[in-house]
Motif scaffolding. Structure first.
Motif, PDB file in Angstrom:
ATOM      1  N   TRP A 279       0.823  -0.957   0.124  1.00  0.00           N
ATOM      2  CA  TRP A 279       0.013  -0.069  -0.136  1.00  0.00           C
ATOM      3  C   TRP A 279       0.906   1.306   0.129  1.00  0.00           C
ATOM      4  O   TRP A 279       1.948   1.272   0.876  1.00  0.00           O
ATOM      5  CB  TRP A 279      -0.971   0.153   1.219  1.00  0.00           C
ATOM      6  CG  TRP A 279      -1.804   1.282   1.444  1.00  0.00           C
ATOM      7  CD1 TRP A 279      -2.458   1.829   0.563  1.00  0.00           C
ATOM      8  CD2 TRP A 279      -1.548   2.031   2.621  1.00  0.00           C
ATOM      9  NE1 TRP A 279      -3.030   2.951   1.095  1.00  0.00           N
ATOM     10  CE2 TRP A 279      -2.716   3.191   2.418  1.00  0.00           C
ATOM     11  CE3 TRP A 279      -0.787   2.180   3.729  1.00  0.00           C
ATOM     12  CZ2 TRP A 279      -2.613   4.131   3.206  1.00  0.00           C
ATOM     13  CZ3 TRP A 279      -1.183   3.273   4.711  1.00  0.00           C
ATOM     14  CH2 TRP A 279      -1.970   4.307   4.454  1.00  0.00           C
TER      15      TRP A 279
ATOM     16  N   ALA B 113     -11.579  -6.461  -0.627  1.00  0.00           N
ATOM     17  CA  ALA B 113     -10.050  -6.860  -0.988  1.00  0.00           C
ATOM     18  C   ALA B 113      -9.362  -6.358  -2.083  1.00  0.00           C
ATOM     19  O   ALA B 113      -8.180  -6.363  -2.279  1.00  0.00           O
ATOM     20  CB  ALA B 113     -10.383  -8.448  -1.023  1.00  0.00           C
ATOM     21  N   ASP B 114     -10.057  -5.871  -3.174  1.00  0.00           N
ATOM     22  CA  ASP B 114      -9.512  -5.356  -4.323  1.00  0.00           C
ATOM     23  C   ASP B 114      -9.142  -3.834  -4.261  1.00  0.00           C
ATOM     24  O   ASP B 114      -8.883  -3.289  -5.475  1.00  0.00           O
ATOM     25  CB  ASP B 114     -10.171  -6.035  -5.677  1.00  0.00           C
ATOM     26  CG  ASP B 114     -11.618  -5.315  -5.766  1.00  0.00           C
ATOM     27  OD1 ASP B 114     -12.070  -4.803  -4.511  1.00  0.00           O
ATOM     28  OD2 ASP B 114     -12.301  -5.585  -6.608  1.00  0.00           O
TER      29      ASP B 114
ATOM     30  N   ALA C   8      -3.978  -5.274   3.349  1.00  0.00           N
ATOM     31  CA  ALA C   8      -4.462  -6.553   3.310  1.00  0.00           C
ATOM     32  C   ALA C   8      -4.642  -7.031   4.445  1.00  0.00           C
ATOM     33  O   ALA C   8      -3.720  -6.972   5.366  1.00  0.00           O
ATOM     34  CB  ALA C   8      -3.723  -7.399   2.194  1.00  0.00           C
TER      35      ALA C   8
ATOM     36  N   GLU D  84      -7.106  -9.747   6.981  1.00  0.00           N
ATOM     37  CA  GLU D  84      -7.630 -10.944   7.298  1.00  0.00           C
ATOM     38  C   GLU D  84      -8.585 -10.961   8.643  1.00  0.00           C
ATOM     39  O   GLU D  84      -8.022 -10.833   9.474  1.00  0.00           O
ATOM     40  CB  GLU D  84      -6.976 -12.462   7.313  1.00  0.00           C
ATOM     41  CG  GLU D  84      -8.021 -13.628   7.603  1.00  0.00           C
ATOM     42  CD  GLU D  84      -6.805 -14.866   7.804  1.00  0.00           C
ATOM     43  OE1 GLU D  84      -7.664 -16.027   8.198  1.00  0.00           O
ATOM     44  OE2 GLU D  84      -5.781 -14.562   7.918  1.00  0.00           O
TER      45      GLU D  84
ATOM     46  N   ILE E 271      -2.917  -8.209   9.979  1.00  0.00           N
ATOM     47  CA  ILE E 271      -2.491  -7.534   9.043  1.00  0.00           C
ATOM     48  C   ILE E 271      -0.717  -7.935   8.803  1.00  0.00           C
ATOM     49  O   ILE E 271      -0.134  -7.499   9.897  1.00  0.00           O
ATOM     50  CB  ILE E 271      -2.576  -6.068   8.978  1.00  0.00           C
ATOM     51  CG1 ILE E 271      -4.116  -5.970   9.413  1.00  0.00           C
ATOM     52  CG2 ILE E 271      -1.908  -5.176   8.046  1.00  0.00           C
ATOM     53  CD1 ILE E 271      -4.633  -4.502   9.700  1.00  0.00           C
TER      54      ILE E 271
ATOM     55  N   SER F 105     -11.433 -11.559   3.551  1.00  0.00           N
ATOM     56  CA  SER F 105     -10.205 -10.723   3.360  1.00  0.00           C
ATOM     57  C   SER F 105     -10.940  -9.218   3.085  1.00  0.00           C
ATOM     58  O   SER F 105     -11.748  -9.161   2.283  1.00  0.00           O
ATOM     59  CB  SER F 105      -9.493 -11.137   2.381  1.00  0.00           C
ATOM     60  OG  SER F 105      -9.033 -12.324   2.645  1.00  0.00           O
TER      61      SER F 105
ATOM     62  N   ARG G 157      -9.523  -4.709   2.925  1.00  0.00           N
ATOM     63  CA  ARG G 157      -8.189  -3.710   2.967  1.00  0.00           C
ATOM     64  C   ARG G 157      -8.709  -2.746   3.975  1.00  0.00           C
ATOM     65  O   ARG G 157      -9.751  -2.357   4.435  1.00  0.00           O
ATOM     66  CB  ARG G 157      -8.365  -3.012   1.463  1.00  0.00           C
ATOM     67  CG  ARG G 157      -7.705  -3.836   0.539  1.00  0.00           C
ATOM     68  CD  ARG G 157      -6.191  -3.959   0.428  1.00  0.00           C
ATOM     69  NE  ARG G 157      -5.700  -4.968  -0.440  1.00  0.00           N
ATOM     70  CZ  ARG G 157      -4.585  -5.109  -0.825  1.00  0.00           C
ATOM     71  NH1 ARG G 157      -3.719  -4.274  -0.278  1.00  0.00           N
ATOM     72  NH2 ARG G 157      -4.149  -5.798  -1.875  1.00  0.00           N
TER      73      ARG G 157
END
Length: 345
Positions: A257, A284-285, A290, A292, A309, A332, A334
């Protein structure tokens, strides 16, 4: 400046409790000394009170050499965590104690002492309780008596050493706002020791943060919270999440990122800090780190979201009674820190 502390150091054997501490307090200012146990804040307060003698440095109050004055002539009122009230004395007698033990030539008359006690009972909102004994009072009421006793001598400076430490959380919150109002009405320079970040930020005009006997930051509550000088200050003033990153030019990169680097950020390898509630979630996209989602729990008006993370377990906070869209255990997402702070490694 009313109070000037210059280069104060104090050691107990090989343990340095204070290391060259310098700071100032304005006339009638409410200054909080904030730090963890062992940071030196109480030692500094005891130096001001005359209960400890520093190894080096000086203290001036209204331009006067404060350390050269006998304790009695410093006119300092001090309030301790555990009240230190005389159990065999009534509320009125406890409040009057500092006046009644003065040398005869300095002692006010009985009528003046009674007037002063009545005035202070009104100030601390304990009217009608003057004949009670400390055992007949609640913890909050006892602390008000201790404050009234400290103010009875009309001190030039009021020193408060964790005054709410023995009280439960609800009483602490109630007394906090009252103490600030009392300070404003009394018009006295106040130095307040606490390890409670919320208490210091809520009460003080300025906050001095100490660590291992050293002053690490001094400023207005909002300034130290919004712009922590060190990773320690950031972490101490609230919950913190931390990840490694890199600053190149004007870009901060954490994992995959990239975002604009904070103004004045150091170049190269950095540690990135952000508050767990100052975040935005995205699919997630989308843009961000990223993550979980491992677990979700409702906590009153907020939602606790446990995530992993970059291999680090983090507890994030979502505001509001409903979950952010797309956030659920096993998914998942962001995570985008909204106000990251960076420090050189």
């Amino acid at each position: 400046m009313a109070l000037e502390i210059r280069g104060i150091s104090k050691a107990y054997g090989r343990f340095p409790a204070l290391k060259n501490v310098s700071l100032q307090a304005r006339d009638k200012e409410f200054l909080a000394l904030l730090g963890p146990s062992g940071s030196g804040k109480t030692t500094l307060l005891r130096v001001l009170a005359g209960l400890e003698e520093p190894d080096s440095g000086e203290v001036r109050f209204d331009g006067e050499d404060f350390l050269a004055l006998p304790v009695r002539k410093r006119k300092v009122g001090m309030v301790f965590q555990h009240y230190a009230l005389f159990r065999h004395m009534t509320v009125a007698q406890n409040i009057a104690f500092g006046l009644t033990v003065r040398p005869a030539r300095e002692r006010p008359g009985k009528a003046e002492i009674k007037r002063r006690v009545t005035e202070l009972l009104d100030l601390v909102q304990l009217q009608g309780l003057e004949k009670r004994f400390p055992s007949q009072l609640s913890g909050g009421q006892r602390q008000r008596v201790a404050l009234a006793r400290a103010l009875a001598i009309e001190p030039r400076m009021l020193l408060l050493d964790e005054p709410f430490g023995a009280l439960d959380a609800q009483v602490r919150r109630e007394l906090r706002r009252w103490l600030r109002e009392l300070h404003d009405r009394a018009g006295v320079t106040t130095v307040f020791v606490t390890h409670d970040q919320e208490e210091a930020l809520d009460l003080a005009d300025r906050v001095a943060i100490l660590k291992d006997g050293e002053l690490v930051q001094l400023g207005a509550p909002n300034a130290v919270y919004e712009h922590p000088a060190t990773p320690f200050v950031f972490d101490f003033l609230g919950q913190a999440c931390q990840l490694p990153g890199i600053v190149q030019g004007r870009t901060l990169t954490v994992a995959d990122w990239g975002t604009a680097a904070p103004e004045g950020a150091p170049q190269g390898a950095v540690q990135v800090f952000f508050r767990p509630d100052e975040i935005a979630f995205a699919p997630a996209d989308g843009a961000g780190l990223a993550a979980e989602v491992l677990a979700v729990a409702q906590r009153g008006p907020d939602v606790r979201i446990d995530c992993r993370i970059e291999g680090v377990l983090m507890e994030l906070i979502g505001h509001g009674p409903t979950l952010p869209a797309g956030v659920a255990p096993g998914l998942s997402v962001r995570v985008k820190p909204l106000r990251p702070q960076v420090y050189a490694t």
